[in-house]
Design a protein around this motif. Sequence first.
Motif, PDB file in Angstrom:
ATOM      1  N   ALA A 197      48.613  31.150  42.223  1.00 14.41           N
ATOM      2  CA  ALA A 197      47.834  31.318  40.981  1.00 14.41           C
ATOM      3  C   ALA A 197      46.453  31.887  41.266  1.00 14.41           C
ATOM      4  CB  ALA A 197      47.685  29.970  40.275  1.00 14.41           C
ATOM      5  N   GLY A 198      45.885  31.505  42.389  1.00 18.46           N
ATOM      6  CA  GLY A 198      44.499  31.890  42.637  1.00 18.46           C
ATOM      7  C   GLY A 198      44.370  33.202  43.376  1.00 18.46           C
ATOM      8  N   HIS A 199      45.474  33.768  43.775  1.00 18.31           N
ATOM      9  CA  HIS A 199      45.419  34.945  44.619  1.00 18.31           C
ATOM     10  C   HIS A 199      45.565  36.239  43.827  1.00 18.31           C
ATOM     11  CE1 HIS A 199      47.996  37.547  47.430  1.00 18.31           C
ATOM     12  NE2 HIS A 199      46.741  37.888  47.562  1.00 18.31           N
ATOM     13  N   ARG A 212      49.607  15.243  37.832  1.00 17.95           N
ATOM     14  CA  ARG A 212      49.085  16.221  38.803  1.00 17.95           C
ATOM     15  C   ARG A 212      47.793  16.862  38.311  1.00 17.95           C
ATOM     16  NH1 ARG A 212      49.294  14.212  42.407  1.00 17.95           N
ATOM     17  NH2 ARG A 212      48.652  16.006  43.617  1.00 17.95           N
ATOM     18  N   ARG A 213      47.696  17.101  37.024  1.00 17.55           N
ATOM     19  CA  ARG A 213      46.463  17.707  36.493  1.00 17.55           C
ATOM     20  C   ARG A 213      45.295  16.741  36.740  1.00 17.55           C
ATOM     21  NH1 ARG A 213      44.941  22.653  33.230  1.00 17.55           N
ATOM     22  NH2 ARG A 213      42.866  22.127  32.647  1.00 17.55           N
ATOM     23  N   ARG A 214      45.545  15.458  36.491  1.00 18.06           N
ATOM     24  CA  ARG A 214      44.494  14.444  36.709  1.00 18.06           C
ATOM     25  C   ARG A 214      44.053  14.426  38.182  1.00 18.06           C
ATOM     26  NH1 ARG A 214      47.185   9.760  35.362  1.00 18.06           N
ATOM     27  NH2 ARG A 214      47.793  10.523  33.334  1.00 18.06           N
ATOM     28  N   ALA A 245      39.497  18.259  42.278  1.00 15.55           N
ATOM     29  CA  ALA A 245      39.380  19.032  43.522  1.00 15.55           C
ATOM     30  C   ALA A 245      38.684  20.364  43.278  1.00 15.55           C
ATOM     31  CB  ALA A 245      40.758  19.252  44.130  1.00 15.55           C
ATOM     32  N   LEU A 246      38.674  20.815  42.013  1.00 17.33           N
ATOM     33  CA  LEU A 246      37.977  22.062  41.699  1.00 17.33           C
ATOM     34  C   LEU A 246      36.685  21.788  40.932  1.00 17.33           C
ATOM     35  CD1 LEU A 246      41.198  23.937  41.217  1.00 17.33           C
ATOM     36  CD2 LEU A 246      39.258  25.036  42.317  1.00 17.33           C
ATOM     37  N   HIS A 247      36.153  20.617  41.171  1.00 18.69           N
ATOM     38  CA  HIS A 247      34.877  20.184  40.624  1.00 18.69           C
ATOM     39  C   HIS A 247      33.814  21.261  40.877  1.00 18.69           C
ATOM     40  CE1 HIS A 247      31.165  17.794  40.638  1.00 18.69           C
ATOM     41  NE2 HIS A 247      31.836  16.903  39.929  1.00 18.69           N
ATOM     42  N   LEU A 280      51.448  22.484  39.335  1.00 18.20           N
ATOM     43  CA  LEU A 280      50.832  22.415  38.009  1.00 18.20           C
ATOM     44  C   LEU A 280      51.296  23.472  37.013  1.00 18.20           C
ATOM     45  CD1 LEU A 280      47.011  21.640  38.022  1.00 18.20           C
ATOM     46  CD2 LEU A 280      48.871  20.443  36.923  1.00 18.20           C
ATOM     47  N   ILE A 281      51.460  24.710  37.461  1.00 14.65           N
ATOM     48  CA  ILE A 281      51.790  25.753  36.474  1.00 14.65           C
ATOM     49  C   ILE A 281      53.150  25.511  35.824  1.00 14.65           C
ATOM     50  CG2 ILE A 281      52.306  28.221  36.170  1.00 14.65           C
ATOM     51  CD1 ILE A 281      49.937  28.885  37.766  1.00 14.65           C
ATOM     52  N   PRO A 282      54.228  25.291  36.626  1.00 14.30           N
ATOM     53  CA  PRO A 282      55.516  25.087  35.955  1.00 14.30           C
ATOM     54  C   PRO A 282      55.748  23.667  35.437  1.00 14.30           C
ATOM     55  CG  PRO A 282      55.810  25.231  38.343  1.00 14.30           C
ATOM     56  CD  PRO A 282      54.368  25.452  38.084  1.00 14.30           C
ATOM     57  N   GLN A 313      36.212  28.782  36.948  1.00 15.10           N
ATOM     58  CA  GLN A 313      34.869  28.951  37.528  1.00 15.10           C
ATOM     59  C   GLN A 313      34.955  29.529  38.931  1.00 15.10           C
ATOM     60  OE1 GLN A 313      31.873  26.072  37.338  1.00 15.10           O
ATOM     61  NE2 GLN A 313      32.708  25.097  35.537  1.00 15.10           N
ATOM     62  N   PHE A 314      35.897  28.989  39.673  1.00 18.87           N
ATOM     63  CA  PHE A 314      36.128  29.482  41.031  1.00 18.87           C
ATOM     64  C   PHE A 314      36.355  30.999  40.981  1.00 18.87           C
ATOM     65  CE2 PHE A 314      38.776  30.608  44.582  1.00 18.87           C
ATOM     66  CZ  PHE A 314      38.516  29.709  45.605  1.00 18.87           C
ATOM     67  N   ALA A 315      37.227  31.412  40.062  1.00 17.04           N
ATOM     68  CA  ALA A 315      37.622  32.822  39.996  1.00 17.04           C
ATOM     69  C   ALA A 315      36.457  33.715  39.571  1.00 17.04           C
ATOM     70  CB  ALA A 315      38.786  32.978  39.027  1.00 17.04           C
ATOM     71  N   LEU A 371      41.433  35.148  25.617  1.00 18.69           N
ATOM     72  CA  LEU A 371      42.063  34.079  26.414  1.00 18.69           C
ATOM     73  C   LEU A 371      42.256  34.483  27.877  1.00 18.69           C
ATOM     74  CD1 LEU A 371      44.937  33.101  23.914  1.00 18.69           C
ATOM     75  CD2 LEU A 371      42.791  31.887  24.283  1.00 18.69           C
ATOM     76  N   PRO A 372      41.196  34.895  28.565  1.00 18.99           N
ATOM     77  CA  PRO A 372      41.414  35.334  29.947  1.00 18.99           C
ATOM     78  C   PRO A 372      41.922  34.203  30.837  1.00 18.99           C
ATOM     79  CG  PRO A 372      39.067  35.090  29.508  1.00 18.99           C
ATOM     80  CD  PRO A 372      39.771  34.923  28.200  1.00 18.99           C
ATOM     81  N   PHE A 373      41.584  32.965  30.486  1.00 21.61           N
ATOM     82  CA  PHE A 373      42.039  31.833  31.293  1.00 21.61           C
ATOM     83  C   PHE A 373      42.915  30.885  30.460  1.00 21.61           C
ATOM     84  CE2 PHE A 373      38.119  33.204  33.471  1.00 21.61           C
ATOM     85  CZ  PHE A 373      38.648  33.429  34.738  1.00 21.61           C
ATOM     86  N   GLY A 374      43.524  31.407  29.393  1.00 19.28           N
ATOM     87  CA  GLY A 374      44.314  30.558  28.517  1.00 19.28           C
ATOM     88  C   GLY A 374      43.395  29.657  27.706  1.00 19.28           C
ATOM     89  N   GLY A 375      43.932  28.550  27.227  1.00 17.71           N
ATOM     90  CA  GLY A 375      43.123  27.636  26.418  1.00 17.71           C
ATOM     91  C   GLY A 375      43.872  26.337  26.219  1.00 17.71           C
TER      92      GLY A 375
END
Length: 529
Positions: free
Chosen positions: A265-267, A88-90, A95-97, A77-79, A409-411, A396-400
């Motif tokens: 990304a999450g680590h 992929r975003r869809r 999964a991060l519901h 997703l990032i690149p 939310q997870f983070a 913008l800690p998580f972009g926009g």
Amino acid sequence: MPEARGDIREIVGQPVFVPLYKLFLVYGKIFRLSFGPKSFVIISDPAYAKQILLTNADKYSKGLLSEILDFVMGTGLIPADGEIWKARRRAVVPALHRKYVMSMVDMFGDCAAHGGSTLDKYATSGVSLDMENFFSRLGLDIIGKAVFNYDFDSLTHDDPVIQAVYTLLREVEHRSTAPIAYWNIPGIQFVVPRQKRCQEALLLVNECLDGLIDKCKKLVEEEDVEFGEEFLSERDPSILHFLLASGDEISSKQLRDDLMTMLIAGHETTAAVLTWTLYLLAQHPESAAAIRKEVDALLGDRKPGVEDLKALKVTTRIINEAMRLYPQPPVLIRRALQDDQFDQYTVPAGSDLFISVWNLHRSPKLWDEPDKFKPDRFGPLDGPMPNEVTENFAYLPFGGGRRKCIGDQFAIFEAVVALAMLMRRYEFSLDESKGTVGMTTGATIHTTNGLNMFVRRRDLSAVPPPSRAADAVSAGYAFACGPVATQSISSAAAVSTAAAAGGCPFHTAAASAMPAAAACLGPTGTTPA
Ligand code: HEM
């Protein structure tokens, strides 16, 4: 457009966002910066950032970032851009519901409690501990479990897969700050030792991921639970499990790219947020005291439950403010696919742009005393949590926009749970003999010398049991000890009395009625019998 001049060599040896801030103060909200044949447009204005990330997002790709990350994340997703990104975003966002993230809160607490054994060791020895390294390991353990239900247990041991993950992370960071794309030189992976090690690490991590994918595929084939709401509530699935069970056609390579993207990304991001939050708290004892007051009153020694998260407002605000001062990543990278207009300036197609989140977050035009740590700057605690919308793209800690972080939310939950539990049980102070903390740039902001801290166990003997026991009855204890606890312990007084006697109202007042007791942390942080 203003052209930044001056001795650009100044940038070498400094984290790149620091000289960019100095240039921003001279050249303003948009300027061009050239290094030899390369040139970048530096954006430090909320309206321009909004245009790039939201209103004209179609006109931009990830550009340089995709090139840097290709070797490890492929079309994750990032690149990814274009149709692949959309598909992929869809697939990945559900999964991060929220429900899934909620189901992870308990695991966050378990991992933080597990980290306690390391902290206890250092508290006993009196030797300082590098808390940046500690948070990096905690972050890896958490994301490993969340993404593919793999227990790295990096908090207590090292193994080749963990080392390989770190080799890849360091290579990503090296590439993101390298002046030339040396990795494109044909055959370099066979000649340069670091590149060779990187190739080997990639093979090892890919092998591990393939193994986990196969294992999970078998599990999914065997199970009979319908996918959907029930799946989320009845299982404790990893993101991988969710992606496989959703039944979407997906190649193994794409799945691996998705998993690797989330792992990376999450680590480091969450680890960096916790590192800099603790650094700030070491200099702001009043804020450390405010977190402890909140946690003592609401939780005492138990793990935060889902419902507590809303109540841990002071802890959350402190993290929000730490993310303003130390945004991870400090710069967002884009490439213009078409010409775009910023007031009187045209940015031509093909331009590489850096949105400096560091500059936005520290702009004297946007923030009062921008360099000061002031968690109350975001207004009343009962107000909304600050984000790019409430602060109109100045924060913008998580972009926009459409490429906003999917793990926000997870983070936040992960960071709040970890910080609340650690601040309750330990006190931290900087080991100044190890030199200044310093900053270096990677994908996130790292310290130069580690965040070396002395750890002391907190003396809780004089700390009263949770005074907000009424809230605890309806919120925390119900979660920690199972639904029966809510029915059996019906008054705040009963909870307080029980807590005073045994530290855990549920186990003192109604232990026999509570089969779900295993979920509850006792007064010493261990599971009571
Ligand atoms: C405090 C922790 C985190 C911070 C500060 C953070 C920050 C960000 C930022 C700023 C972006 C936008 C990048 C851009 O626009 O170029 C982003 C994107 C992303 N983040 Fe996070 N992130 C965090 C945690 C996580 C976690 C835990 C996950 C996954 C479980 C995650 C997965 C992603 C993904 C997949 C993207 C790309 C989304 C897309 O392009 O569609 N992040 N993150």
